[in-house]
Design an enzyme around this catalytic site. Sequence first.
Site: not given
Length: 305
Positions: A117, A119-121, A123
């Site tokens: 996402t 915001s998350c590298g 995930c």
Amino acid sequence: MAATGPAHAPDTSPAHTVVVKVGPDTLVAEEPLEIRVGTAGTPRPPLAVTMRTPGDDLDLAIGFLLTEGIIRAAGDVRTAQLCAGDQEANTYNVVDVTLAAGVPMPQVDPARNFYTTSSCGVCGKASIDAVRTRSLFDVTGDGVRVTPSVLAGLPEALREGQRAFRTTGGLHAAGLFTADGRLVCLREDVGRHNAVDKVIGWAVRQDRLPLVGHILMVSGRASFELCQKAWMAGIPVLAAVSAPSTLAVDLAAEAGLTLVGFLRGQSFNVYAGGQRVAGLEQQTGPAARSAAAPAATAPGPGSRP
């Protein structure tokens, strides 16, 4: 008979004027990007899907492949192209990468099935082992030295280059600087990890790795993944306007990175690699406070005991 409650004193606080504006607003774009990877003459299956701000998509894809350890240098890529053609906007939101002969195909299994996402590298990784990637570059011997005044000037230099942020207010930025504060490359994205991958991908395509003597400045916090990406590109100094995480500090110390956090105004904290910051060469302990004037050694906010 009605119950009565305590009497309320009249509101004597100053009146606040609320301004309501009606009209269009400029918003940051967020769209999925599918990265397909394969060898010449074979189907190239999807490796990753990341939510990103369109633009510099080839840099993003190459930077992602480098920081994930799938490629080691620009020569590991035979071709990289947008599926709509390199001269057109990436309307299909797909980048197709053909690996050079002899480069192993990535293992597309649950541990390598990426969905990220904005915001998350990391995930979508199936295990802790899948998160860790070892760098080809040993930054411990990088003798670059940075003055506190140069570090203190990086956030403003980064903001001055954020053209899209000034319009939308909704983008992260990553900037690559020389040790004397000269901006080399700046990229913006809705995801902080994407902004870093775009900068690193640009450097890969320019055949600049390892990025000896450079500083990576990011507009948000310093997470584990951003430390890892800096290490994978051979960048010796990572600076952030916000806080680092404990795992980021641990990785920076292990890798030999200099990690700077809370870089705001004339002050900042150094969490690892203080020997590269002028005035802190002899500092001991996990965190040191510095300022634009080369003195001060007391731990600052966010420092670890």
